[in-house]
Scaffold this motif. Structure first.
Motif, PDB file in Angstrom:
ATOM      1  N   ILE A 117       0.841  -1.203   0.000  1.00 53.43           N
ATOM      2  CA  ILE A 117       0.000   0.000   0.000  1.00 53.43           C
ATOM      3  C   ILE A 117       0.876   1.253   0.000  1.00 53.43           C
ATOM      4  O   ILE A 117       0.612   2.221  -0.739  1.00 53.43           O
ATOM      5  CB  ILE A 117      -0.945  -0.019   1.224  1.00 53.43           C
ATOM      6  CG1 ILE A 117      -2.029  -1.103   1.032  1.00 53.43           C
ATOM      7  CG2 ILE A 117      -1.599   1.341   1.440  1.00 53.43           C
ATOM      8  CD1 ILE A 117      -2.873  -1.363   2.250  1.00 53.43           C
ATOM      9  N   ASN A 118       1.932   1.259   0.812  1.00 53.82           N
ATOM     10  CA  ASN A 118       2.831   2.428   0.859  1.00 53.82           C
ATOM     11  C   ASN A 118       3.546   2.644  -0.480  1.00 53.82           C
ATOM     12  O   ASN A 118       3.820   3.788  -0.876  1.00 53.82           O
ATOM     13  CB  ASN A 118       3.861   2.244   1.975  1.00 53.82           C
ATOM     14  CG  ASN A 118       3.226   2.384   3.355  1.00 53.82           C
ATOM     15  OD1 ASN A 118       2.236   3.109   3.516  1.00 53.82           O
ATOM     16  ND2 ASN A 118       3.768   1.705   4.350  1.00 53.82           N
ATOM     17  N   TYR A 120       2.265   2.084  -3.487  1.00 53.26           N
ATOM     18  CA  TYR A 120       1.347   2.764  -4.404  1.00 53.26           C
ATOM     19  C   TYR A 120       1.022   4.176  -3.927  1.00 53.26           C
ATOM     20  O   TYR A 120       0.682   5.046  -4.735  1.00 53.26           O
ATOM     21  CB  TYR A 120       0.073   1.932  -4.575  1.00 53.26           C
ATOM     22  CG  TYR A 120       0.300   0.711  -5.452  1.00 53.26           C
ATOM     23  CD1 TYR A 120       0.653   0.842  -6.784  1.00 53.26           C
ATOM     24  CD2 TYR A 120       0.176  -0.577  -4.920  1.00 53.26           C
ATOM     25  CE1 TYR A 120       0.883  -0.267  -7.584  1.00 53.26           C
ATOM     26  CE2 TYR A 120       0.397  -1.700  -5.708  1.00 53.26           C
ATOM     27  CZ  TYR A 120       0.757  -1.536  -7.045  1.00 53.26           C
ATOM     28  OH  TYR A 120       0.990  -2.632  -7.830  1.00 53.26           O
ATOM     29  N   ARG A 121       1.099   4.420  -2.612  1.00 48.87           N
ATOM     30  CA  ARG A 121       0.920   5.791  -2.122  1.00 48.87           C
ATOM     31  C   ARG A 121       2.044   6.695  -2.628  1.00 48.87           C
ATOM     32  O   ARG A 121       1.817   7.846  -3.009  1.00 48.87           O
ATOM     33  CB  ARG A 121       0.883   5.791  -0.594  1.00 48.87           C
ATOM     34  CG  ARG A 121      -0.456   5.340  -0.015  1.00 48.87           C
ATOM     35  CD  ARG A 121      -0.438   5.337   1.502  1.00 48.87           C
ATOM     36  NE  ARG A 121      -1.756   4.997   2.043  1.00 48.87           N
ATOM     37  CZ  ARG A 121      -1.998   4.806   3.340  1.00 48.87           C
ATOM     38  NH1 ARG A 121      -1.002   4.916   4.224  1.00 48.87           N
ATOM     39  NH2 ARG A 121      -3.208   4.497   3.749  1.00 48.87           N
ATOM     40  N   LYS A 122       3.261   6.149  -2.604  1.00 50.51           N
ATOM     41  CA  LYS A 122       4.405   6.939  -3.075  1.00 50.51           C
ATOM     42  C   LYS A 122       4.308   7.223  -4.568  1.00 50.51           C
ATOM     43  O   LYS A 122       4.703   8.297  -5.044  1.00 50.51           O
ATOM     44  CB  LYS A 122       5.713   6.205  -2.771  1.00 50.51           C
ATOM     45  CG  LYS A 122       6.063   6.182  -1.295  1.00 50.51           C
ATOM     46  CD  LYS A 122       7.358   5.415  -1.053  1.00 50.51           C
ATOM     47  CE  LYS A 122       7.707   5.366   0.427  1.00 50.51           C
ATOM     48  NZ  LYS A 122       8.959   4.593   0.685  1.00 50.51           N
ATOM     49  N   GLY A 124       1.529   7.486  -6.128  1.00 56.18           N
ATOM     50  CA  GLY A 124       0.308   8.261  -6.378  1.00 56.18           C
ATOM     51  C   GLY A 124      -0.764   7.507  -7.134  1.00 56.18           C
ATOM     52  O   GLY A 124      -1.690   8.115  -7.677  1.00 56.18           O
ATOM     53  N   LYS A 126      -3.796   5.854  -6.807  1.00 59.59           N
ATOM     54  CA  LYS A 126      -4.880   5.618  -5.855  1.00 59.59           C
ATOM     55  C   LYS A 126      -5.734   4.405  -6.234  1.00 59.59           C
ATOM     56  O   LYS A 126      -6.221   3.677  -5.367  1.00 59.59           O
ATOM     57  CB  LYS A 126      -5.779   6.854  -5.753  1.00 59.59           C
ATOM     58  CG  LYS A 126      -5.140   8.016  -5.024  1.00 59.59           C
ATOM     59  CD  LYS A 126      -6.157   9.133  -4.819  1.00 59.59           C
ATOM     60  CE  LYS A 126      -5.550  10.271  -4.004  1.00 59.59           C
ATOM     61  NZ  LYS A 126      -6.557  11.338  -3.747  1.00 59.59           N
ATOM     62  N   GLU A 129      -3.937   1.331  -5.164  1.00 65.44           N
ATOM     63  CA  GLU A 129      -3.971   1.268  -3.700  1.00 65.44           C
ATOM     64  C   GLU A 129      -5.329   0.754  -3.208  1.00 65.44           C
ATOM     65  O   GLU A 129      -5.412  -0.074  -2.293  1.00 65.44           O
ATOM     66  CB  GLU A 129      -3.692   2.654  -3.107  1.00 65.44           C
ATOM     67  CG  GLU A 129      -3.699   2.655  -1.579  1.00 65.44           C
ATOM     68  CD  GLU A 129      -3.624   4.067  -0.996  1.00 65.44           C
ATOM     69  OE1 GLU A 129      -3.876   4.201   0.219  1.00 65.44           O
ATOM     70  OE2 GLU A 129      -3.333   5.022  -1.754  1.00 65.44           O
ATOM     71  N   TRP A 133      -6.285  -2.505  -0.740  1.00 67.01           N
ATOM     72  CA  TRP A 133      -7.126  -2.454   0.469  1.00 67.01           C
ATOM     73  C   TRP A 133      -8.276  -3.459   0.372  1.00 67.01           C
ATOM     74  O   TRP A 133      -8.588  -4.157   1.345  1.00 67.01           O
ATOM     75  CB  TRP A 133      -7.689  -1.047   0.654  1.00 67.01           C
ATOM     76  CG  TRP A 133      -6.772  -0.055   1.294  1.00 67.01           C
ATOM     77  CD1 TRP A 133      -6.215   1.046   0.718  1.00 67.01           C
ATOM     78  CD2 TRP A 133      -6.300  -0.073   2.646  1.00 67.01           C
ATOM     79  NE1 TRP A 133      -5.423   1.734   1.616  1.00 67.01           N
ATOM     80  CE2 TRP A 133      -5.458   1.058   2.825  1.00 67.01           C
ATOM     81  CE3 TRP A 133      -6.505  -0.919   3.729  1.00 67.01           C
ATOM     82  CZ2 TRP A 133      -4.835   1.350   4.033  1.00 67.01           C
ATOM     83  CZ3 TRP A 133      -5.879  -0.628   4.936  1.00 67.01           C
ATOM     84  CH2 TRP A 133      -5.055   0.483   5.086  1.00 67.01           C
ATOM     85  N   GLN A 157     -11.534   1.973   3.563  1.00 62.87           N
ATOM     86  CA  GLN A 157     -10.432   2.653   2.876  1.00 62.87           C
ATOM     87  C   GLN A 157     -10.544   2.461   1.360  1.00 62.87           C
ATOM     88  O   GLN A 157     -10.364   3.402   0.571  1.00 62.87           O
ATOM     89  CB  GLN A 157      -9.089   2.088   3.378  1.00 62.87           C
ATOM     90  CG  GLN A 157      -8.769   2.403   4.830  1.00 62.87           C
ATOM     91  CD  GLN A 157      -8.307   3.837   5.028  1.00 62.87           C
ATOM     92  OE1 GLN A 157      -8.124   4.592   4.071  1.00 62.87           O
ATOM     93  NE2 GLN A 157      -8.133   4.237   6.273  1.00 62.87           N
ATOM     94  N   LEU A 161     -11.284   5.442  -1.621  1.00 65.50           N
ATOM     95  CA  LEU A 161     -10.391   5.639  -2.764  1.00 65.50           C
ATOM     96  C   LEU A 161     -11.103   5.388  -4.088  1.00 65.50           C
ATOM     97  O   LEU A 161     -10.880   6.108  -5.077  1.00 65.50           O
ATOM     98  CB  LEU A 161      -9.177   4.721  -2.631  1.00 65.50           C
ATOM     99  CG  LEU A 161      -8.200   5.098  -1.496  1.00 65.50           C
ATOM    100  CD1 LEU A 161      -7.195   3.989  -1.265  1.00 65.50           C
ATOM    101  CD2 LEU A 161      -7.484   6.407  -1.829  1.00 65.50           C
TER     102      LEU A 161
END
Length: 770
Positions: A117-118, A120-122, A124, A126, A129, A133, A157, A161
């Protein structure tokens, strides 16, 4: 029914299908890995993922197998890092996280997912991500202690998204997943609201595959014990499945429809759908659930009073599809036991039931055979209830108590209310037979309390619906009244304006007549004021009268409800008396005493039927005699089984309704006369008992006649002092009529009396009871 079911399948890896690889067994995978000698490339990573997934998806709780899977995933992670493949690194991490979660190491599993998850957060991404979830939520089992909030959070979550990225279809999926959790937690109203929200969103994006959502709505209705609404949703499932040709779960959906029809006592329709389920499994040669469906097929045949057909079907089915696993053997033994009970071959039935319990105990609360705790509890209750019911049927009360007590050890909220009320009634019979009357009454009160709560819930819902309709009608009437008043006011205003214009014209034209016109105008104004005052008085009186009428209607409705409640309680008390008489008869050996108790039960039942009709029907003052007499004759036929002696009934009953004060004596006279005819009128040959209820002007004539051997030659009604004869004479006198018995080609009993209430329209019908 016992089923060895797998509820979900985890995708092993998402690229293998696109590359056209064939599924390999574990030995082949290991051999291929040895040939590659731990070389770090895409093929080696895929093989490690396949090996780990094999251990991950292995049925049951196997810690060692999961450890082997984690080892394989770790190797895949190392190789992915070596060749810098983010795609395979993330896939291996997620599968490793799933393995930890399956080991109930929720903290470690979530931490592993968070690495992906982190990532795909980095970047961007969504949408990617949100997919992770959702996958995390799917992997967290509700059976893991304390895991439900984490599962819920994962879905929320993902939903947030999906909404941010405009993916309405996936957002609806998450709403449905959250609703399914609320359904599991028995938060039925919340689950119902969320499922309807998801359904609306699916339809807004044109999504057609709605079978799963309708199935969840059906489960909500099932938990609410709303069988008709559950049936509606089950049929919507079938409709959606057929429209989209998505028939992968067709056997399961057809079986669910069959179960609802069975709960509604519509066994012919139930049989149609469950036979479809079994046919689909045979066509697909998928026999895992075949015996579960077979149990319902046999149940429907038996309930439809076709036990021989059931035995033939089951014998052929067992030959065509022999039981392959323990669960299927349990279902087979139960089905044979049920059939032999229907055939009244109790020794054979008991042997099959004991075999059923012997095999079931091997699987009892064993997670190697179940995927959910709920299914384990359902099977435990079902098989113990089956054994208790059999021993109660055969009068072995002590043995029955061994099984009912096991069920009652469970938490009450773990058992469906419809089932729980049956178990308490069984325990009431067990305690009554053992002479433990205090405990028996306690269980009977719990049984009635649950029954009444189910009845009250349905009635409350009906009352609420009627209240809404009534308020809607009142609002419509108010709007209509306001429109009428507005129209009258406009007409009055137009009329006054016209008078003013005429007055002004008159003043302009004739000054001389102005005084007369002015006086006339003033007089008109005074008259209008007087009329308005009178109209206001009339309106006030009308409002007062409407209030009084409304209060009167409320009092009448309250009186009707109170009368229904009184009749309901009277009927319940009579049922208790009958149950106690029935229990007492189990311990009597004297035939005369047994016969006396049976006759007493029949008399009590004749009265109980009347009170049952009074609280079940909309009218609480009168009894529909054709329906009542037909049910009373059917009850006596069940008690004495006259069909075996070739005795048949013929009814000629006009549609007459009687006040309860007259219906009770008529019912008791019918009970005594029909019972005497069945017992004494016929020797061995066939015979016929005719029951007539006719209206002649204002007099009702009741006749019970048989074509049997008739009365003895020296019979004298004045000298006949039996209890039954004395009762019929006394009851005829109570009706204000006269009683006559004569012998002419059999015995004929006639009672004539004046009716207090009759139907205005007469229509003669004939009912034949074999």
């Amino acid at each position: 029914m016992f089923k060895y079911i797998t509820l979900c399948f985890i995708v092993v890896f998402f690229a293998s299908g696109a590359l056209g690889q064939k599924k390999m067994d574990v030995a082949t995978i290991k051999l291929n890995l040895n040939n590659l000698k731990n070389k770090a490339d895409t093929n080696a990573i895929k093989l490690q993922v396949q090996l780990g997934s094999y251990y991950l998806n292995k049925i049951g709780d196997h810690k060692e197998a999961l450890d082997s899977g984690i080892t394989a995933f770790n190797k895949a992670i190392q190789m992915s890092m070596a060749i810098r493949s983010a795609k395979w690194l993330n896939e291996a991490l997620m599968l490793k996280g799933a393995a930890y979660i399956k080991q109930t190491d929720l903290k470690q599993g979530q931490a592993t997912f968070m690495q992906v998850i982190n990532y795909y957060r980095k970047t961007g991404d969504k949408y990617a991500e949100s997919k992770i979830w959702a996958r995390l939520g799917d992997n967290i089992s509700v059976d893991i202690k304390g895991a439900i909030p984490d599962k819920m959070n994962a879905y929320e979550q993902a939903r947030t998204l999906f909404k941010q990225t405009g993916n309405k279809l996936e957002e609806a999926d998450m709403i449905r997943s959250v609703a399914d959790i609320h359904l599991y937690l028995k938060k039925l109203d919340l689950a119902d609201e969320e499922l309807n929200k998801a359904l609306k969103q699916y339809k807004s994006v044109g999504y057609k595959k709605l079978a799963t959502t309708f199935n969840s709505l059906a489960e909500v209705s099932k938990q609410k014990v709303d069988l008709h609404k559950e049936l509606y949703y089950r049929l919507e499932v079938i409709k959606s499945m057929n429209e989209t040709a998505d028939t992968a779960l067709a056997d399961f959906y057809y079986a669910k429809v069959a179960l609802v029809y069975a709960d509604l006592d519509k066994y012919d329709q139930s049989l149609v759908y469950i036979l479809k389920s079994a046919e689909i499994l045979q066509q697909r040669k998928q026999y895992e659930d075949f015996y579960g469906y077979l149990s319902l097929i046999i149940y429907d045949y038996i309930t439809a009073k076709r036990p021989k057909e059931a035995l033939a079907y089951l014998t052929k089915a067992v030959k065509d599809v022999p039981p392959a696993i323990l669960a299927q053997k349990v279902d087979m033994y139960e089905a044979f036991g049920n059939i032999y009970v229907a055939l009244k071959d109790y020794p054979k039935a008991e042997q099959y039931y004991l075999d059923m319990m012997r095999v079931y105990k091997i699987t009892n609360f064993n997670k190697d055979f179940y995927t959910t705790n709920e299914q384990m509890v359902t099977d435990f209750v079902h098989y113990n209830e089956t054994m208790a019911g059999f021993y109660l049927l055969t009068g072995q009360f002590k043995k029955a108590g061994l099984y009912t007590s096991e069920i009652l050890k469970l938490r009450a909220d773990a058992i469906r209310p419809i089932t729980l009320t049956k178990i308490h009634h069984m325990q009431f019979r067990v305690d009554s037979a053992a002479g433990n009357y205090v405990s028996a009454i306690k269980h009977f009160e719990i049984h009635k309390k649950i029954n009444d709560s189910l009845f009250s819930a349905i009635k409350a819902k009906q009352i609420a619906e009627l209240d809404i309709k009534n308020k809607t009608l009142e609002s419509a009437q108010s709007i209509k009244l306001l429109r009428s008043q507005s129209k009258n006011q406009r007409a009055e205003l137009a009329r006054v304006n016209m008078q003013r214009n005429i007055t002004f014209a008159g003043v302009a034209m004739l000054i001389i007549v102005a005084g007369f016109a002015f006086n006339g105008y003033r007089h008109k104004q005074r008259s209008n004021q007087q009329l308005q005052l009178k109209q206001a008085e009339i309106n006030a009186q009308n409002t007062s009268l409407q209030k009084l009428v409304h209060e009167k209607d409320n009092l009448l409705d309250e009186k009707d409800w109170l009368l229904k409640e009184v009749h309901h309680r009277v009927k319940n008390n009579l049922q208790i008396v009958m149950s106690l008489l029935n229990t007492q008869s189990a311990f009597l050996k004297n035939n005369a005493a047994l016969a006396a108790i049976r006759e007493s039960q029949n008399r009590v039942q004749a009265i109980a039927l009347i009170h049952q009709k009074l609280y079940s029907n909309s009218g609480v003052a009168y009894i529909d005699m054709p329906v009542y007499i037909n049910e009373l004759i059917n009850y006596l036929a069940d008690c004495y089984n006259p069909a075996e002696r070739g005795i048949r009934f013929e009814q000629m009953i006009q549609p007459i309704r009687l006040d309860v004060a007259q219906a009770v004596p008529v019912g008791l006279i019918l009970n005594e006369a029909i019972t005497n005819a069945i017992k004494y009128a016929f020797s061995h040959s066939r015979g016929e008992i005719k029951v007539n209820l006719q209206l002649a002007e204002e007099t009702i004539i009741l006749t019970i006649a048989d074509n049997g051997k008739g009365l003895p030659a020296d019979f004298d009604i004045k000298q006949a002092h039996s209890l039954g004869m004395e009762m019929m004479k006394a009851l005829s006198k109570q009706l204000g009529g006269y009683f006559k018995i004569e012998s002419c080609g059999g015995a004929t009993i006639t009672v004539e009396f004046r009716a207090e209430k009759i139907l205005s329209k007469l229509d003669t019908k004939t009912y034949i009871a074999n």
